[in-house]
Design an enzyme around this catalytic site. Structure first.
Site, PDB file in Angstrom:
ATOM      1  N   SER A 172       0.861  -1.177   0.000  1.00  0.00           N
ATOM      2  CA  SER A 172       0.000   0.000   0.000  1.00  0.00           C
ATOM      3  C   SER A 172       0.896   1.225   0.000  1.00  0.00           C
ATOM      4  O   SER A 172       1.928   1.231   0.687  1.00  0.00           O
ATOM      5  CB  SER A 172      -0.885   0.047   1.249  1.00  0.00           C
ATOM      6  OG  SER A 172      -1.971  -0.828   1.139  1.00  0.00           O
ATOM      7  N   GLU A 196      -1.354  18.805  -5.685  1.00  0.00           N
ATOM      8  CA  GLU A 196      -2.640  18.812  -6.389  1.00  0.00           C
ATOM      9  C   GLU A 196      -3.581  17.722  -5.849  1.00  0.00           C
ATOM     10  O   GLU A 196      -4.614  17.474  -6.451  1.00  0.00           O
ATOM     11  CB  GLU A 196      -2.407  18.607  -7.892  1.00  0.00           C
ATOM     12  CG  GLU A 196      -1.490  19.643  -8.528  1.00  0.00           C
ATOM     13  CD  GLU A 196      -0.004  19.382  -8.265  1.00  0.00           C
ATOM     14  OE1 GLU A 196       0.321  18.298  -7.738  1.00  0.00           O
ATOM     15  OE2 GLU A 196       0.810  20.285  -8.551  1.00  0.00           O
ATOM     16  N   SER A 197      -3.251  17.063  -4.754  1.00  0.00           N
ATOM     17  CA  SER A 197      -4.089  16.120  -3.994  1.00  0.00           C
ATOM     18  C   SER A 197      -3.362  14.795  -3.687  1.00  0.00           C
ATOM     19  O   SER A 197      -2.472  14.799  -2.875  1.00  0.00           O
ATOM     20  CB  SER A 197      -5.474  15.951  -4.579  1.00  0.00           C
ATOM     21  OG  SER A 197      -6.194  17.180  -4.466  1.00  0.00           O
ATOM     22  N   HIS A 201      -2.834   0.139  -4.053  1.00  0.00           N
ATOM     23  CA  HIS A 201      -2.890  -1.080  -3.247  1.00  0.00           C
ATOM     24  C   HIS A 201      -2.710  -2.239  -4.221  1.00  0.00           C
ATOM     25  O   HIS A 201      -3.412  -2.293  -5.241  1.00  0.00           O
ATOM     26  CB  HIS A 201      -4.215  -1.196  -2.505  1.00  0.00           C
ATOM     27  CG  HIS A 201      -4.507   0.021  -1.679  1.00  0.00           C
ATOM     28  ND1 HIS A 201      -3.840   0.303  -0.511  1.00  0.00           N
ATOM     29  CD2 HIS A 201      -5.340   1.068  -1.884  1.00  0.00           C
ATOM     30  CE1 HIS A 201      -4.271   1.451  -0.025  1.00  0.00           C
ATOM     31  NE2 HIS A 201      -5.186   1.942  -0.844  1.00  0.00           N
ATOM     32  N   CYS A 218      -6.625  18.308  -8.442  1.00  0.00           N
ATOM     33  CA  CYS A 218      -7.386  19.540  -8.620  1.00  0.00           C
ATOM     34  C   CYS A 218      -6.567  20.436  -9.554  1.00  0.00           C
ATOM     35  O   CYS A 218      -5.358  20.296  -9.670  1.00  0.00           O
ATOM     36  CB  CYS A 218      -7.719  20.210  -7.296  1.00  0.00           C
ATOM     37  SG  CYS A 218      -6.320  20.550  -6.240  1.00  0.00           S
TER      38      CYS A 218
END
Lengths: 138, 138
Positions: free
Chosen positions: B55, B62-63, B68, B83
């Site tokens: 993981s 930008e986020s 996984h 974004c």
């Protein structure tokens, strides 16, 4: 079980803008939500951005819990990826709705890794796989 | 712009199982993908689980970009939340498809924080907001 994971996307609307811009509150609420939901926290990263807004991720043994906030819109985008049956996604939802004083919310649930696509019968483990479908910290 | 963010969910099938269980390869490929797509890396967390599976999350300005893996199924679940217009999600897709030697993939794109729901005209910034819609590292 029909998929390896469940991905729950939550939109929180009409939140308290001060809460959504408070790094400690957001980080604490997210970690509490992960624990309340029955997950095991592995690691986390939280950052505040200029002029406003927070991004954060809690990596859990069962996958992840992420948030991005736009205080100027009273809006937060949360996503919870879980595998296994242990984690209760709605406990995460309810905990964060309270923490951010959200007036409204919207949820979508998407299966991730559908077993019919992976060619596996939902009732059988794949040949050669001895592992559990929920991860254990190595 | 019709939403604050775009959330792209990618399923990678028929991948090289050894690649999906190689922590260095997965972490390196994810960071490279973030850079190739034009994003700015803020922080990252990657973990390998027992008996297999990885993981990881790259928090970007930008986020985020999360993964996984289930090597035993040759399957990886990737999600990219962006974004602004700067990041090219398909560059992420193509880079990771090559890195994991994925035989097949499936993508879904979901708008997050739709402006019509937030009560904002897509052509106007909200009153009182001086900030850009893409975050800057604070």
């Amino acid at each position: 079980m029909r998929s390896l994971g469940r991905h729950i996307l939550v939109e929180f609307y009409d939140c308290d803008p001060l809460a959504l811009d408070d790094l400690d509150l957001v980080e604490h609420s997210m970690k509490e939500a992960a624990i309340v939901a029955g997950s095991t926290i592995v690691d986390s990263v939280f950052r505040r951005f200029a002029p406003h807004g927070i991004s954060g991720v809690v990596v859990i043994a069962e996958s992840h819990l992420a948030i991005h906030t736009w205080p100027e819109y009273g809006y937060a985008a949360v996503d919870l990826f879980t595998c296994g049956e242990k984690v209760d996604p709605w406990a995460v939802h309810d905990h964060l709705q309270d923490a951010f004083r959200a007036g409204d919310s919207e949820c979508k649930e998407l299966p991730r890794g559908e077993l019919r696509v992976l060619g596996e019968d939902a009732c059988h483990k794949p040949a050669g796989s001895s592992g559990p479908l929920s991860h254990q910290v190595g």
